[in-house]
Design a protein around this motif. Structure first.
Motif, PDB file in Angstrom:
ATOM      1  N   LYS A   1       0.967  -1.310   0.005  1.00 36.02           N
ATOM      2  CA  LYS A   1      -0.071   0.196   0.291  1.00 36.02           C
ATOM      3  C   LYS A   1       0.755   1.122  -0.252  1.00 36.02           C
ATOM      4  CE  LYS A   1      -3.696  -2.405   2.277  1.00 36.02           C
ATOM      5  NZ  LYS A   1      -4.459  -2.668   3.200  1.00 36.02           N
ATOM      6  N   PHE A   2       1.709   1.424  -1.027  1.00 35.70           N
ATOM      7  CA  PHE A   2       2.431   2.447  -1.056  1.00 35.70           C
ATOM      8  C   PHE A   2       1.573   3.816  -1.179  1.00 35.70           C
ATOM      9  CE2 PHE A   2       6.114   0.562  -3.393  1.00 35.70           C
ATOM     10  CZ  PHE A   2       6.706  -0.504  -2.362  1.00 35.70           C
ATOM     11  N   THR A   3       1.963   5.037  -0.492  1.00 32.22           N
ATOM     12  CA  THR A   3       1.270   6.145  -0.480  1.00 32.22           C
ATOM     13  C   THR A   3       1.835   7.205  -1.169  1.00 32.22           C
ATOM     14  OG1 THR A   3       2.089   6.622   1.673  1.00 32.22           O
ATOM     15  CG2 THR A   3      -0.156   5.408   1.347  1.00 32.22           C
ATOM     16  N   ASP A   4       3.402   7.166  -1.484  1.00 33.21           N
ATOM     17  CA  ASP A   4       3.960   8.318  -2.052  1.00 33.21           C
ATOM     18  C   ASP A   4       5.209   7.655  -2.806  1.00 33.21           C
ATOM     19  OD1 ASP A   4       6.203   7.592  -0.052  1.00 33.21           O
ATOM     20  OD2 ASP A   4       5.315   8.769   1.467  1.00 33.21           O
ATOM     21  N   VAL A   5       5.930   8.667  -3.593  1.00 30.98           N
ATOM     22  CA  VAL A   5       7.051   8.550  -4.315  1.00 30.98           C
ATOM     23  C   VAL A   5       8.156   7.907  -3.604  1.00 30.98           C
ATOM     24  CG1 VAL A   5       8.567   9.257  -5.985  1.00 30.98           C
ATOM     25  CG2 VAL A   5       6.317   9.965  -6.064  1.00 30.98           C
ATOM     26  N   ASP A   6       8.558   8.571  -2.340  1.00 30.68           N
ATOM     27  CA  ASP A   6       9.533   7.981  -1.177  1.00 30.68           C
ATOM     28  C   ASP A   6       9.291   6.431  -1.173  1.00 30.68           C
ATOM     29  OD1 ASP A   6      10.542  10.571  -1.240  1.00 30.68           O
ATOM     30  OD2 ASP A   6       9.607  11.049   0.418  1.00 30.68           O
ATOM     31  N   THR A   7       8.266   6.003  -0.939  1.00 34.57           N
ATOM     32  CA  THR A   7       7.880   4.472  -0.646  1.00 34.57           C
ATOM     33  C   THR A   7       8.538   3.817  -1.712  1.00 34.57           C
ATOM     34  OG1 THR A   7       6.370   5.337   0.656  1.00 34.57           O
ATOM     35  CG2 THR A   7       6.429   2.875   0.147  1.00 34.57           C
ATOM     36  N   PHE A   8       8.300   4.251  -2.875  1.00 34.76           N
ATOM     37  CA  PHE A   8       8.476   3.543  -4.235  1.00 34.76           C
ATOM     38  C   PHE A   8      10.071   3.587  -4.419  1.00 34.76           C
ATOM     39  CE2 PHE A   8       4.210   3.873  -6.020  1.00 34.76           C
ATOM     40  CZ  PHE A   8       4.253   2.924  -6.995  1.00 34.76           C
ATOM     41  N   VAL A   9      10.763   4.635  -4.139  1.00 31.78           N
ATOM     42  CA  VAL A   9      12.083   4.564  -4.324  1.00 31.78           C
ATOM     43  C   VAL A   9      12.763   3.830  -3.127  1.00 31.78           C
ATOM     44  CG1 VAL A   9      14.027   6.490  -4.161  1.00 31.78           C
ATOM     45  CG2 VAL A   9      12.053   7.179  -5.220  1.00 31.78           C
ATOM     46  N   GLN A  10      12.224   3.747  -2.007  1.00 31.16           N
ATOM     47  CA  GLN A  10      12.664   2.681  -0.895  1.00 31.16           C
ATOM     48  C   GLN A  10      12.736   1.450  -1.614  1.00 31.16           C
ATOM     49  OE1 GLN A  10      10.712   3.546   2.475  1.00 31.16           O
ATOM     50  NE2 GLN A  10      11.897   5.409   2.917  1.00 31.16           N
ATOM     51  N   GLU A  11      11.824   1.116  -2.038  1.00 29.40           N
ATOM     52  CA  GLU A  11      11.453  -0.359  -2.624  1.00 29.40           C
ATOM     53  C   GLU A  11      12.327  -0.890  -3.989  1.00 29.40           C
ATOM     54  OE1 GLU A  11      10.132  -4.169  -2.007  1.00 29.40           O
ATOM     55  OE2 GLU A  11       9.389  -2.498  -0.697  1.00 29.40           O
ATOM     56  N   ILE A  12      12.398   0.335  -4.560  1.00 30.15           N
ATOM     57  CA  ILE A  12      13.453  -0.006  -5.789  1.00 30.15           C
ATOM     58  C   ILE A  12      14.805  -0.017  -5.388  1.00 30.15           C
ATOM     59  CG2 ILE A  12      14.474   1.107  -7.785  1.00 30.15           C
ATOM     60  CD1 ILE A  12      11.655   2.447  -8.391  1.00 30.15           C
ATOM     61  N   ASN A  13      15.418   0.789  -4.196  1.00 33.75           N
ATOM     62  CA  ASN A  13      16.678   0.609  -3.589  1.00 33.75           C
ATOM     63  C   ASN A  13      16.763  -0.748  -3.068  1.00 33.75           C
ATOM     64  OD1 ASN A  13      17.502   3.260  -4.501  1.00 33.75           O
ATOM     65  ND2 ASN A  13      16.896   4.098  -2.531  1.00 33.75           N
ATOM     66  N   LYS A  14      15.806  -1.275  -2.271  1.00 31.97           N
ATOM     67  CA  LYS A  14      15.864  -2.829  -1.699  1.00 31.97           C
ATOM     68  C   LYS A  14      16.037  -3.817  -2.859  1.00 31.97           C
ATOM     69  CE  LYS A  14      12.652  -2.091   2.217  1.00 31.97           C
ATOM     70  NZ  LYS A  14      11.119  -2.360   2.482  1.00 31.97           N
ATOM     71  N   LEU A  15      15.421  -3.474  -4.098  1.00 36.36           N
ATOM     72  CA  LEU A  15      15.384  -4.209  -5.183  1.00 36.36           C
ATOM     73  C   LEU A  15      16.750  -4.479  -5.723  1.00 36.36           C
ATOM     74  CD1 LEU A  15      13.909  -6.102  -7.278  1.00 36.36           C
ATOM     75  CD2 LEU A  15      13.456  -4.009  -8.612  1.00 36.36           C
ATOM     76  N   LEU A  16      17.291  -3.333  -5.822  1.00 38.17           N
ATOM     77  CA  LEU A  16      18.846  -3.164  -6.281  1.00 38.17           C
ATOM     78  C   LEU A  16      19.759  -3.874  -5.283  1.00 38.17           C
ATOM     79  CD1 LEU A  16      18.743   0.340  -7.870  1.00 38.17           C
ATOM     80  CD2 LEU A  16      18.397  -1.732  -9.098  1.00 38.17           C
ATOM     81  N   GLU A  17      19.522  -3.552  -3.987  1.00 37.50           N
ATOM     82  CA  GLU A  17      20.291  -4.345  -3.046  1.00 37.50           C
ATOM     83  C   GLU A  17      20.424  -5.753  -3.084  1.00 37.50           C
ATOM     84  OE1 GLU A  17      20.588  -4.497   1.713  1.00 37.50           O
ATOM     85  OE2 GLU A  17      20.111  -2.618   0.686  1.00 37.50           O
ATOM     86  N   ALA A  18      19.080  -6.163  -3.328  1.00 41.21           N
ATOM     87  CA  ALA A  18      19.011  -7.561  -2.986  1.00 41.21           C
ATOM     88  C   ALA A  18      19.212  -8.087  -4.502  1.00 41.21           C
ATOM     89  CB  ALA A  18      17.323  -8.111  -2.985  1.00 41.21           C
TER      90      ALA A  18
END
Length: 178
Positions: free
Chosen positions: A133-150
């Motif tokens: 339930k992302f509510t803003d762009v910052d949450t998207f960016v955090q998830e993309i960073n997690k994706l890249l880290e993983a």
């Protein structure tokens, strides 16, 4: 088996072959009376799984919910319907093999995200955005960073719950016609 067209009681099997990596059998049948053909599937009956939702409600496991959720996140990507069904089958088989009767919905969501992360990053982020339930762009960016880290560490959190079928989706072949 009764004919679905004329309800005649006698049909014959014309062709039989294993599907779903040998976990099911597809049979072509022909009615002895009207001679129409139809397909049936024989599958091992799994134990009844109960999904415990975030709010504590319980409902029967429904693999179609997994398929529908993945399909929405995979729209306009290279992921094929067969890839989606394999993911759902692998997750269902893995959950049944745990011998647990009740499965937390959070685990199912995490398993789906693990598999989507492997085959299509866009589908992964789409699924994660709805699931978390992302509510803003910052949450998207955090998830993309997690994706890249993983991706850099090769991290896979829930692999013990996934039993992959023999014909695992191949990223290089997904979406390409033979």
């Amino acid at each position: 088996m009764k004919c679905p067209f004329c309800n005649y009681d006698d049909t014959k099997v014309v062709d039989s072959r294993p599907v779903e990596g040998g976990f099911a059998t597809r049979r072509r049948r022909e009615c002895e009376k009207c001679h129409k053909r139809f397909t049936t599937f024989e599958k091992i009956e799994d134990t009844l799984l109960v999904v415990v939702k975030k709010d504590g409600r319980k409902e029967s496991f429904d693999r179609n919910k997994i398929i529908n959720g993945i399909m929405k996140s995979c729209e306009k990507t290279k992921v094929t319907y067969d890839d989606i069904v394999k993911i759902a089958d692998d997750i269902e088989r893995g959950l049944n093999n745990t011998m647990e009767k009740e499965i937390d919905s959070k685990l199912i969501g995490a398993l789906i995200m693990d598999r989507l992360r492997e085959i299509d990053q866009v589908a992964y982020v789409r699924f994660a955005s709805v699931y978390h339930k992302f509510t803003d762009v910052d949450t998207f960016v955090q998830e993309i960073n997690k994706l890249l880290e993983a991706e850099n560490t090769g991290k896979k959190k829930h692999e013990k719950y996934i039993i992959e079928s023999e014909d695992q989706p191949d990223n290089d072949k997904a979406g390409k016609e033979d």
